[in-house]
Enzyme design. Structure first.
Site, PDB file in Angstrom:
ATOM      1  N   SER A  34       0.842  -1.197   0.000  1.00 43.74           N
ATOM      2  CA  SER A  34       0.000   0.000   0.000  1.00 43.74           C
ATOM      3  C   SER A  34       0.882   1.253   0.000  1.00 43.74           C
ATOM      4  CB  SER A  34      -0.962  -0.040   1.193  1.00 43.74           C
ATOM      5  OG  SER A  34      -1.947   0.955   1.088  1.00 43.74           O
ATOM      6  N   ASP A  83     -10.233  -3.529  -5.707  1.00 40.13           N
ATOM      7  CA  ASP A  83      -9.445  -2.422  -5.176  1.00 40.13           C
ATOM      8  C   ASP A  83      -9.728  -1.171  -6.012  1.00 40.13           C
ATOM      9  OD1 ASP A  83      -7.564  -0.753  -4.043  1.00 40.13           O
ATOM     10  OD2 ASP A  83      -5.837  -2.046  -4.446  1.00 40.13           O
ATOM     11  N   HIS A 103      -7.539  -4.888  -1.487  1.00 42.54           N
ATOM     12  CA  HIS A 103      -6.367  -4.072  -1.160  1.00 42.54           C
ATOM     13  C   HIS A 103      -5.758  -4.552   0.163  1.00 42.54           C
ATOM     14  CE1 HIS A 103      -4.005  -0.315  -1.402  1.00 42.54           C
ATOM     15  NE2 HIS A 103      -4.084  -0.320  -0.087  1.00 42.54           N
TER      16      HIS A 103
END
Length: 340
Positions: free
Chosen positions: A172, A277, A307
Site C-alpha cells: 500500500s 481495489d 487491497h
C-alpha cells in the site's frame, strides 16, 4: 465577548486518528482496523530490532531464517528484502502483528533476510518525511554493506545478507514509498558509482498511488473494497504537504509535475494488483507506463482479492501464491504477466 476557540476536528479516521484545527493529533488503538483472528506462529525465524536513525529514533526489524543452507548462494548468503509497511503514510507500524507475520513468512519461505523499516508518519510528519526516512535507511544499509567487507557490520547482516541481491518492497503506502526509494537509490547508484549494495529489483504490493482525475475503478468502485475512494482521498489530505493536490509527484508518479521515469535505469519490478481495489487501475497503469518505457515489469493480478490482502489474510491461498510469485521473482527474475 470572545468566540469559541476550542480546536475542532478537521480530519477523522474513526477510532484511530483525528487531526484538529490547531494542528494537534489524537491517536487511538489501531487494533480496531485489523482482523481479530489469532495469527499462527512461524517457526524457524530469528528477529531483532536495530536502530538505524538515532536522531529520529527509527529502527529496523531484522529477520533471518535459522537455516538457509539449501537455497543460499555460493557465498552461503541470502537476498535482502527491504519492506515498508502500509497505512496511507498515516497509520501502521513495523511492529504491528500482521506486518510482522508477513515478514516472518517471507524470511522463512523465500527465504531472505527481511528488513522491516520504521518511518515517520503523517500528519505529525507530512510527506516527504517518510520518503526521506526510506532514503536514510537505504543509506544506512549501504553503510552496513561497506562495513561487512571490513568485518564490522551488524553480525546478522554480515553473516546472512547478500547485499548484491537487495530488493525494495512495500504494501500500500509502503509500496509507494518503495517506488520513490528505488528511484532515488538507482539514481544515486548511477551517479556516484556505489557498488557495495545493488538494488536488484523492487516489489509493489497493492500500491497506494493517487491522482486528481478519477480512474474507472475510482468512479465506479467494485463491491466489497476494503479501501474506499473517500478513505484514500482522506489519507492523501492528511499525508501530503498542506495544500498539495493528489497530482503531487509523491502521490502521482505520472502527474503533470512529476519527473519522467524514462531516463531512470529502474531495476525489474513486480507489480501485484488485487482485483477488488479502487486503486487497481492506478496500479495496472503504473505497470503499463513502465512497460511502454521499455522497463522490465512483471504483473501478478489477484482478481478476487482486496487491497492489502498480503497482510490482511497472511495465510490465505492468495498469500500462499504471492509467496511463490515473490520467491520466483527474487531468485529467477521477471516472467510474463499472470492473472489469478
Amino acid at each position: 465577548m470572545t468566540g469559541d476557540t476550542a480546536p475542532h476536528v478537521v480530519e477523522d479516521v474513526p477510532g484511530v486518528l483525528q487531526l484538529l484545527s490547531d494542528g494537534s493529533v489524537v491517536r487511538g488503538d489501531e487494533a480496531v482496523l485489523w482482523p481479530k483472528d489469532p495469527l499462527p506462529d512461524v517457526p524457524g525465524v530469528q528477529w531483532k530490532d536495530v536502530l538505524y536513525h538515532a536522531a529520529h529514533g527509527l529502527s529496523v526489524r531484522v529477520y533471518r531464517p535459522e537455516s538457509s543452507s539449501s537455497v543460499a548462494g555460493s557465498s552461503g548468503k541470502l537476498p535482502v528484502l527491504v519492506y515498508f509497511h502500509g497505512g496511507g503514510y498515516c497509520l501502521g507500524s513495523y511492529t504491528q502483528p500482521h506486518f510482522h507475520t508477513y515478514c516472518l513468512r517471507a524470511a522463512a519461505e523465500l527465504p531472505a533476510v527481511v528488513l522491516s523499516v520504521q518511518y515517520r508518519l503523517a500528519p505529525e510528519h507530512r510527506l516527504p518525511a517518510a520518503i526521506e526516512d526510506g532514503v536514510d535507511f537505504l543509506s544506512w544499509l549501504r553503510g552496513q554493506a561497506e562495513l561487512a567487507g571490513a568485518g564490522s557490520a551488524d553480525p546478522w547482516l554480515a553473516e546472512s545478507a547478500d547485499f548484491a541481491r537487495t530488493f525494495i518492497s512495500g504494501a500500500s503506502a509502503g509500496a509507494s514509498l518503495a517506488h520513490h526509494v528505488t528511484v532515488h537509490a538507482v539514481s544515486t547508484q548511477t551517479q556516484l558509482g556505489f557498488n557495495s549494495l545493488h538494488v536488484a529489483g523492487y516489489v509493489l504490493l497493492s500500491a497506494f498511488f493517487g491522482g486528481s482525475d478519477r480512474t474507472t475503478a475510482e468512479a465506479d468502485p467494485p463491491a466489497g473494497v476494503t479501501l474506499t475512494v473517500e478513505g484514500s482521498d482522506k489519507l492523501w489530505r492528511i499525508s501530503l504537504p498542506v495544500g498539495a493536490s493528489r497530482d503531487h509527484p509523491l502521490s502521482n508518479p505520472f502527474g503533470p509535475e512529476s519527473p519522467s521515469l524514462a531516463p531512470v535505469d529502474l531495476p525489474p519490478v513486480l507489480v501485484v494488483a488485487p482485483g477488488i481495489d479502487v486503486l487497481r487501475d492506478r496500479v495496472l497503469g503504473y505497470a503499463t507506463r513502465l512497460k511502454e518505457m521499455g522497463k522490465a515489469v512483471e504483473v501478478a493480478e489477484f482478481e478476487g482479492e482486496r487491497h492489502g490482502f498480503s497482510v490482511l489474510q497472511p495465510f490465505g491461498q492468495a498469500a500462499n501464491e504471492l509467496m511463490r510469485v515473490l520467491r520466483r521473482f527474487m531468485y529467477t527474475g521477471v516472467t510474463r504477466a499472470t492473472e489469478r
